[in-house]
Design a protein around this motif. Structure first.
Motif, PDB file in Angstrom:
ATOM      1  N   ASN A  34       0.807  -1.324   0.048  1.00  0.00           N
ATOM      2  CA  ASN A  34       0.021  -0.062  -0.050  1.00  0.00           C
ATOM      3  C   ASN A  34       0.824   1.140   0.179  1.00  0.00           C
ATOM      4  OD1 ASN A  34      -2.265  -1.594   0.036  1.00  0.00           O
ATOM      5  ND2 ASN A  34      -2.540  -1.278   2.238  1.00  0.00           N
ATOM      6  N   LYS A  35       1.984   1.307   0.629  1.00  0.00           N
ATOM      7  CA  LYS A  35       2.993   2.411   0.956  1.00  0.00           C
ATOM      8  C   LYS A  35       3.526   2.647  -0.574  1.00  0.00           C
ATOM      9  CE  LYS A  35       6.695   4.168   3.776  1.00  0.00           C
ATOM     10  NZ  LYS A  35       7.467   4.075   4.715  1.00  0.00           N
ATOM     11  N   ALA A  36       3.969   1.522  -1.189  1.00  0.00           N
ATOM     12  CA  ALA A  36       4.643   1.596  -2.563  1.00  0.00           C
ATOM     13  C   ALA A  36       3.877   1.977  -3.358  1.00  0.00           C
ATOM     14  CB  ALA A  36       5.096   0.083  -2.978  1.00  0.00           C
ATOM     15  N   GLU A  37       2.363   1.720  -3.254  1.00  0.00           N
ATOM     16  CA  GLU A  37       1.345   2.393  -4.529  1.00  0.00           C
ATOM     17  C   GLU A  37       1.037   3.611  -4.196  1.00  0.00           C
ATOM     18  OE1 GLU A  37      -3.171   0.951  -5.728  1.00  0.00           O
ATOM     19  OE2 GLU A  37      -2.192  -0.355  -4.373  1.00  0.00           O
ATOM     20  N   ALA A  38       1.115   4.098  -2.878  1.00  0.00           N
ATOM     21  CA  ALA A  38       0.930   5.532  -2.690  1.00  0.00           C
ATOM     22  C   ALA A  38       2.018   6.403  -3.262  1.00  0.00           C
ATOM     23  CB  ALA A  38       0.618   5.804  -1.268  1.00  0.00           C
ATOM     24  N   LYS A  39       2.975   5.899  -3.039  1.00  0.00           N
ATOM     25  CA  LYS A  39       4.328   6.496  -3.735  1.00  0.00           C
ATOM     26  C   LYS A  39       4.194   6.571  -5.175  1.00  0.00           C
ATOM     27  CE  LYS A  39       7.815   5.822   0.158  1.00  0.00           C
ATOM     28  NZ  LYS A  39       9.015   5.337   0.447  1.00  0.00           N
ATOM     29  N   TYR A  40       3.882   5.335  -5.797  1.00  0.00           N
ATOM     30  CA  TYR A  40       3.717   5.550  -7.219  1.00  0.00           C
ATOM     31  C   TYR A  40       2.745   6.605  -7.318  1.00  0.00           C
ATOM     32  CZ  TYR A  40       2.935   3.965 -11.960  1.00  0.00           C
ATOM     33  OH  TYR A  40       2.744   3.924 -13.178  1.00  0.00           O
ATOM     34  N   GLU A  41       1.642   6.608  -7.073  1.00  0.00           N
ATOM     35  CA  GLU A  41       0.530   7.418  -7.311  1.00  0.00           C
ATOM     36  C   GLU A  41       0.962   8.957  -7.113  1.00  0.00           C
ATOM     37  OE1 GLU A  41      -2.484   6.846  -8.637  1.00  0.00           O
ATOM     38  OE2 GLU A  41      -1.994   4.668  -8.908  1.00  0.00           O
ATOM     39  N   LYS A  42       1.880   9.134  -5.966  1.00  0.00           N
ATOM     40  CA  LYS A  42       2.231  10.339  -5.709  1.00  0.00           C
ATOM     41  C   LYS A  42       3.091  10.895  -7.140  1.00  0.00           C
ATOM     42  CE  LYS A  42       3.179  14.157  -2.993  1.00  0.00           C
ATOM     43  NZ  LYS A  42       3.252  15.301  -3.972  1.00  0.00           N
ATOM     44  N   TYR A  43       4.043   9.888  -7.310  1.00  0.00           N
ATOM     45  CA  TYR A  43       4.926  10.066  -8.515  1.00  0.00           C
ATOM     46  C   TYR A  43       4.351  10.419  -9.810  1.00  0.00           C
ATOM     47  CZ  TYR A  43       8.166   9.048 -12.315  1.00  0.00           C
ATOM     48  OH  TYR A  43       9.055   9.049 -13.384  1.00  0.00           O
ATOM     49  N   ILE A  44       3.336   9.697 -10.043  1.00  0.00           N
ATOM     50  CA  ILE A  44       2.485   9.913 -11.257  1.00  0.00           C
ATOM     51  C   ILE A  44       1.776  11.230 -11.307  1.00  0.00           C
ATOM     52  CG2 ILE A  44       0.486   9.104 -12.536  1.00  0.00           C
ATOM     53  CD1 ILE A  44       2.973   7.329 -13.051  1.00  0.00           C
ATOM     54  N   GLN A  45       1.126  11.552  -9.916  1.00  0.00           N
ATOM     55  CA  GLN A  45       0.632  12.942  -9.990  1.00  0.00           C
ATOM     56  C   GLN A  45       1.751  14.054 -10.115  1.00  0.00           C
ATOM     57  OE1 GLN A  45      -1.125  13.519  -6.078  1.00  0.00           O
ATOM     58  NE2 GLN A  45      -2.118  15.546  -6.608  1.00  0.00           N
ATOM     59  N   ASP A  46       2.866  14.003  -9.519  1.00  0.00           N
ATOM     60  CA  ASP A  46       4.008  15.004  -9.593  1.00  0.00           C
ATOM     61  C   ASP A  46       4.418  15.099 -10.845  1.00  0.00           C
ATOM     62  OD1 ASP A  46       3.747  15.519  -6.826  1.00  0.00           O
ATOM     63  OD2 ASP A  46       5.474  14.457  -6.246  1.00  0.00           O
ATOM     64  N   ASN A  47       4.517  13.950 -11.673  1.00  0.00           N
ATOM     65  CA  ASN A  47       5.022  14.045 -12.993  1.00  0.00           C
ATOM     66  C   ASN A  47       4.056  14.434 -13.788  1.00  0.00           C
ATOM     67  OD1 ASN A  47       6.809  13.143 -14.964  1.00  0.00           O
ATOM     68  ND2 ASN A  47       5.850  11.268 -15.387  1.00  0.00           N
ATOM     69  N   ASN A  48       2.758  14.282 -13.618  1.00  0.00           N
ATOM     70  CA  ASN A  48       1.766  14.970 -14.560  1.00  0.00           C
ATOM     71  C   ASN A  48       1.507  16.396 -14.223  1.00  0.00           C
ATOM     72  OD1 ASN A  48       1.057  12.453 -15.518  1.00  0.00           O
ATOM     73  ND2 ASN A  48      -0.660  12.129 -14.247  1.00  0.00           N
ATOM     74  N   GLU A  49       1.802  16.923 -12.897  1.00  0.00           N
ATOM     75  CA  GLU A  49       1.777  18.283 -12.691  1.00  0.00           C
ATOM     76  C   GLU A  49       3.119  18.872 -13.314  1.00  0.00           C
ATOM     77  OE1 GLU A  49       1.667  19.112  -8.575  1.00  0.00           O
ATOM     78  OE2 GLU A  49      -0.310  17.881  -8.561  1.00  0.00           O
ATOM     79  N   VAL A  50       4.114  18.318 -13.400  1.00  0.00           N
ATOM     80  CA  VAL A  50       5.436  18.770 -13.847  1.00  0.00           C
ATOM     81  C   VAL A  50       5.328  18.893 -15.461  1.00  0.00           C
ATOM     82  CG1 VAL A  50       7.833  18.326 -14.712  1.00  0.00           C
ATOM     83  CG2 VAL A  50       7.112  18.141 -12.252  1.00  0.00           C
ATOM     84  N   LYS A  51       4.716  18.087 -16.023  1.00  0.00           N
ATOM     85  CA  LYS A  51       4.344  18.053 -17.727  1.00  0.00           C
ATOM     86  C   LYS A  51       3.525  19.128 -17.967  1.00  0.00           C
ATOM     87  CE  LYS A  51       5.290  13.325 -18.687  1.00  0.00           C
ATOM     88  NZ  LYS A  51       4.563  11.759 -19.127  1.00  0.00           N
ATOM     89  N   LYS A  52       2.433  19.309 -16.873  1.00  0.00           N
ATOM     90  CA  LYS A  52       1.551  20.411 -17.208  1.00  0.00           C
ATOM     91  C   LYS A  52       2.059  21.694 -16.929  1.00  0.00           C
ATOM     92  CE  LYS A  52      -2.933  22.211 -15.458  1.00  0.00           C
ATOM     93  NZ  LYS A  52      -4.022  22.076 -14.322  1.00  0.00           N
ATOM     94  N   ILE A  53       3.101  21.812 -15.983  1.00  0.00           N
ATOM     95  CA  ILE A  53       3.591  23.153 -16.042  1.00  0.00           C
ATOM     96  C   ILE A  53       4.684  23.483 -17.243  1.00  0.00           C
ATOM     97  CG2 ILE A  53       5.350  24.302 -14.744  1.00  0.00           C
ATOM     98  CD1 ILE A  53       4.582  23.166 -12.253  1.00  0.00           C
ATOM     99  N   GLU A  54       5.238  22.270 -17.621  1.00  0.00           N
ATOM    100  CA  GLU A  54       6.119  22.616 -19.014  1.00  0.00           C
ATOM    101  C   GLU A  54       5.139  22.913 -19.928  1.00  0.00           C
ATOM    102  OE1 GLU A  54       7.956  18.593 -19.146  1.00  0.00           O
ATOM    103  OE2 GLU A  54       9.544  19.149 -17.823  1.00  0.00           O
ATOM    104  N   SER A  55       4.127  22.246 -20.337  1.00  0.00           N
ATOM    105  CA  SER A  55       3.147  22.752 -21.145  1.00  0.00           C
ATOM    106  C   SER A  55       2.727  23.947 -21.101  1.00  0.00           C
ATOM    107  CB  SER A  55       1.916  21.517 -21.120  1.00  0.00           C
ATOM    108  OG  SER A  55       1.035  21.741 -22.031  1.00  0.00           O
TER     109      SER A  55
END
Length: 150
Positions: A34-55
């Motif tokens: 569960n902890k690893a899945e939460a970290k992965y979800e956070k990573y995906i969310q942060d990655n999407n936010e960075v892509k949005k900022i770059e866009s």
């Protein structure tokens, strides 16, 4: 108590101990998953936010170029009018001819200098604003420097 009962009780205690340890290991494994899945979800969310900022930065740069191009076209049109008027000046004397030529050269260099300057200013402005937004959203919260973003 006979030996069979002692052996059965010992086997039962061992089985209970083994089952309890398996249950504890399963709980630990589920918690880690569960902890690893939460970290992965956070990573995906942060990655999407960075892509949005770059866009957003890329879009802002494109919009900046469009505004700069529109402004440049207005300036170009004004300078073309200036050249036409200067060229239409009577060239009766050498003095007016020299003044007309100097004005034409000045108009051409001013046009290019103005274009280069406005492009550089707009590009730098967009880049700085984009990186400020990125810093305030991504970096400042991590190193407790949000006060710099106000």
């Amino acid at each position: 108590m006979n030996k069979t009962n002692v052996a059965l009780i010992s086997a039962l205690i061992f089985a209970c101990y083994f089952a309890y340890n398996c249950w504890q290991d399963e709980k630990t494994a589920v918690a880690k998953a569960n902890k690893a899945e939460a970290k992965y979800e956070k990573y995906i969310q942060d990655n999407n936010e960075v892509k949005k900022i770059e866009s957003n930065i890329i879009e802002a740069i494109k919009n900046g170029y469009a505004k700069t191009d529109a402004l440049r076209n207005d300036i170009d049109n004004g300078l073309v009018e200036l050249r036409v008027k200067v060229e239409s000046v009577e060239r009766d004397s050498t003095t007016s001819s020299n003044i007309a030529n100097k004005a034409l050269r000045l108009a051409r260099t001013s046009q290019q200098d103005y274009y280069n300057l406005t492009s550089a200013i707009e590009y730098n402005k967009v880049m700085i604003e984009g990186w400020q937004k990125y810093y305030c959203k991504e970096i400042a919260p991590k190193n407790n420097t949000e006060f710099m973003c106000n």
